[in-house]
Design an enzyme around this catalytic site. Sequence first.
Site, PDB file in Angstrom:
ATOM      1  N   ASP A  70      39.916 -15.445   0.404  1.00 34.49           N
ATOM      2  CA  ASP A  70      41.397 -16.099   0.439  1.00 34.49           C
ATOM      3  C   ASP A  70      41.362 -17.040  -0.837  1.00 34.49           C
ATOM      4  OD1 ASP A  70      43.765 -17.608   1.519  1.00 34.49           O
ATOM      5  OD2 ASP A  70      43.444 -16.346   3.381  1.00 34.49           O
ATOM      6  N   HIS A 105      46.276 -21.800   1.726  1.00 37.49           N
ATOM      7  CA  HIS A 105      46.550 -20.679   2.787  1.00 37.49           C
ATOM      8  C   HIS A 105      45.065 -20.528   3.294  1.00 37.49           C
ATOM      9  CE1 HIS A 105      46.534 -16.364   3.564  1.00 37.49           C
ATOM     10  NE2 HIS A 105      48.034 -16.644   3.588  1.00 37.49           N
ATOM     11  N   SER A 277      49.394 -12.688   7.782  1.00 33.20           N
ATOM     12  CA  SER A 277      48.210 -13.349   7.514  1.00 33.20           C
ATOM     13  C   SER A 277      47.591 -14.124   8.771  1.00 33.20           C
ATOM     14  CB  SER A 277      48.448 -14.527   6.411  1.00 33.20           C
ATOM     15  OG  SER A 277      48.540 -14.245   5.141  1.00 33.20           O
TER      16      SER A 277
END
Length: 429
Positions: A70, A105, A277
């Site tokens: 990520d 994120h 996600s």
Amino acid sequence: MIATAARRRRARRLGALAGALACVAASATFAAAPARADTIRDSEWPVAYLNLPAAQQLSTGSGVTVALLDTGVVQGRADLTGQVTTGPDYAGGVEQMGQAGWGEHGTCMASIIAGHGRDGGVDGMLGVAPAAHILSIRVIRDDDAPDFGQATTDSTPISDGIKYAVDHGAQVISMSLGGEEADAGDDSSAESDAIRYALAHNVVVVAAAGNGATQGNPISYPGGERGVITVAAVDQNSAHAYFSTTGWDVSVAAPGVNLPCDAYDSDDDYMEGSGTSQATAYVSGLVALLKAENPVLTPEQIRTVLEQTASDKPAGGRDDQIGFGVIDPVAALRAAKTMSGLATVPKAGAGVSSGYFGYGPTEKVTLADSGLGQRVRAEIGGAVLVVIALVVALLMLRRAKPPQPEFMFVELVQPQAPPTPEPGLGSEE
């Protein structure tokens, strides 16, 4: 992830990701009231929806390492204390941990997978596998990084990240990302080779289906690669999320709408939003529970358990929106408990349950093309009539083969959100 940050001091959107691949994160932004971390549990509807307390009575993910490919995971978040190891940074860039554009994120995804909460676990973010360990491998940049969209330091960050994860003890690889990549889906790319390497080492690979439902439903990679468990998103009513990409590669679905997660820069704030996600992170957390409960299970068996125990199954047992249904952690753990392990390397062609083990439709070939004729002749000692019968049968199947899907490789953009029922927060995949 389609995301907006909920802040006491400010509201700030956490947008789509990109790197070597265009991230599947995208979506609407919602207005939101300030949110404090001690209210995060009240907003975490998947805890009851997935019956996580009952699942965590069976397994907490102890002893399992989930490699999170990520934007990085910020060290020191209260809900992740002692659970994060930082691996290599294949994305690079001028941003650093603790700055905007680094780990926004990724920190969110880590808290969904393995958040253990705070104050004795009664407050803060409760992840699916609160005793699992996160190996953070940075392969993409957040969309507010100053060098977003520029070349990554490593030319093949996804494949190199996968190989590093396998070589450093990961049992699960979670990738809440995807999109365009040269040679994706041709089964001979660096990424497909890396995924085969993971599967051969009994490592489960989970990836997002993408947020491209309003953009033509392009198949997203690595989700479309062989052996990957590909995840769609649903809301609290188990309905397919409007943004979640529909496709042949979807295996199962998980919560992906209006979800909280840890903020990268503060223990007093958190993010809330929507996307595949988040759904991917929920499935990765469940895989960690399954691997802790029964470590010998192969990637193919894990996929089969998830599909066969899924709830809210669509008519006919499967569709391209939510695959075989919504994950059911308790049912999956009970089914996995007494299973025995099988061979780890996936087979080309027809598999179990969904007809392929993370593969697209398989083209049938003649015996001469595949080399099968020689093996058959050796095994039957020159039984010519049997060989001829096999040739005829395969030629007939070749004539009847279904048309192959057209793979689209596009950079995903933000879909337009439907009317918002009330102010909320946005999110990325």
